[in-house]
Design an enzyme around this catalytic site. Structure first.
Site, PDB file in Angstrom:
ATOM      1  N   ALA A  91       1.082  -0.861  -0.113  1.00  0.00           N
ATOM      2  CA  ALA A  91      -0.445   0.276   0.045  1.00  0.00           C
ATOM      3  C   ALA A  91       1.017   1.370   0.185  1.00  0.00           C
ATOM      4  O   ALA A  91       1.597   1.870   0.519  1.00  0.00           O
ATOM      5  CB  ALA A  91      -0.489  -0.547   0.974  1.00  0.00           C
ATOM      6  N   SER A  92       1.101   2.297  -0.914  1.00  0.00           N
ATOM      7  CA  SER A  92       1.913   3.071  -1.275  1.00  0.00           C
ATOM      8  C   SER A  92       1.958   4.359   0.080  1.00  0.00           C
ATOM      9  O   SER A  92       0.519   4.631   1.046  1.00  0.00           O
ATOM     10  CB  SER A  92       1.800   3.828  -2.709  1.00  0.00           C
ATOM     11  N   MET A  93       2.552   5.089   0.320  1.00  0.00           N
ATOM     12  CA  MET A  93       2.900   5.760   1.189  1.00  0.00           C
ATOM     13  C   MET A  93       1.671   6.723   0.754  1.00  0.00           C
ATOM     14  O   MET A  93       1.475   7.557  -0.393  1.00  0.00           O
ATOM     15  CB  MET A  93       4.366   6.034   1.303  1.00  0.00           C
TER      16      MET A  93
END
Length: 377
Positions: A91-93
């Site tokens: 899950a991307s920043m």
């Protein structure tokens, strides 16, 4: 709890951006809570070269804290042939997500292709902002695709999500006004150029074998090419179709190899240290060459290894632990890798040490994919 946590997250993102989150994106982050797209167990870097586990059932408070921290979260590991584990989905920043959506600059009615559905969070934000009917999202992993579809349904956002290799784009819904990738690439897939409308925009994290950093923002041209610049943010997993399975000791080093030996005054830390601008410049100008630091060698205090993705050439640069005026060099194979890197660094210094944003890429169709030419703005 989610509303309070989202408010805290927005403050974290604003601090990273240096300005408040734009109103449409604030609304999207409230409407599409991040926790809906996270599995019961996630992992976060622990700052010591490993990952810390966060389990929703065993420690819910810690899991919620991780869910609304401005940090990337690993959601899946894949086992390597040697038994090791490597992150294969994340899950991307959130601040990175906001930056990419801001730079995508979608306008009402634009058709958007997303490469790398992952958890589905990106696709949900796009759908809320621009309409699910305008969003197509692809992921190569069947299990991730199914999980993302379930999460999207639960969130009330249901774009078309397809299990397919993103390198091929998705012709049935083309052309697209915007293409956004949540995995990095070393070359723009030819299908993306073919399916991009003239004047359309591609936003994708960029990767070189030497340095995984930077994001490409490119505009499609009437002649089927694209042109754009790199911006200094973004470090994503490389697209699976472009990954090279090459290991130094397994595939390249052999006992009977006799390397060419020399001495250099260029410090290995100058090309593989903390200067990301230098690393990105080298990566763009010395294709297919990667490096690794090695502290477990008998001949030196520390060694910088260089090798190529074709498994034909290698080089080693040794620091003896005492003086930093000269370093021993060994090179083997048809490419003299250290010479190539040293030449690229010399050009970097001569050009005034240009930042990542000074590099422009011209992308044109090639036989199988695309080729890119690098110039300085």
């Amino acid at each position: 709890m989610p509303e309070e946590a989202i408010g805290d997250l927005l403050e974290q993102i604003a601090e990273v951006l240096g300005s408040p989150v734009p109103a449409p994106l604030r609304a999207a982050l409230h409407a599409v809570p991040r926790h809906l797209f996270l599995p019961p167990t996630v992992w976060m870097r622990d700052g010591k070269g490993s990952y810390e586990r966060y389990d929703r059932d065993q420690a819910p408070d810690r899991w919620w804290s991780a869910a609304y921290r401005d940090a990337p979260l690993v959601t899946q590991f894949t086992e390597l042939s040697d038994g090791g584990l490597v992150p294969s989905s994340s899950a991307s920043m959130p601040s990175m997500v906001v930056r990419m959506l801001r730079d995508l600059d979608v306008q009402p009615g634009h058709r958007v292709l997303e490469i790398g559905t992952g958890t589905g969070f990106h696709a949900a934000l796009l759908s809320f902002l621009f309409g699910a009917e305008n969003v197509t999202s692809l992921d190569v992993d069947p299990a991730l695709t199914r999980q993302a579809q379930r999460a999207l349904k639960a969130s009330g956002q249901q774009p078309e999500v397809i299990c397919a290799d993103g390198a091929g784009g998705w012709q049935p819904n083309a052309p697209y006004d915007r293409i956004i990738s949540t995995c990095s690439v070393r070359t723009v897939p030819g299908a993306w150029l073919e399916q991009l409308s003239p004047g359309g925009r591609i936003v994708t994290p960029w990767d070189t074998a030497w340095c995984n950093f930077g994001t490409l923002i490119a505009t499609g041209q009437a002649d089927g090419t694209a042109e754009g610049s790199l911006v200094p943010y973004g470090s994503f997993m490389l697209m699976r179709a472009q990954q090279a399975d090459v290991e130094l000791r397994r595939d390249i080093l052999r006992d009977d190899q006799i390397p060419e030996r020399s001495v250099t005054e260029l410090s290995p830390w100058s090309v593989a240290g903390n200067d990301l601008d230098a690393q990105m410049h080298i990566g763009l100008h010395v294709p297919g060459v990667w490096h690794a630091w090695d502290t477990d060698v008998h001949e030196a205090h520390i060694r910088l290894w260089l090798a190529d993705d074709q498994a034909t050439s290698w080089a080693g640069v040794d620091y003896d632990g005492r003086q930093t005026s000269t370093f021993a060099v060994a090179q083997y194979g048809p490419r003299r890798l250290w010479d190539e890197v040293a030449h690229a660094h010399e050009e970097y210094v001569s050009a005034g040490r240009p930042g990542i944003a000074k590099h422009r890429l011209h992308i044109s169709p090639d036989v199988r994919s695309t080729r890119h030419e690098v110039s300085l703005a």
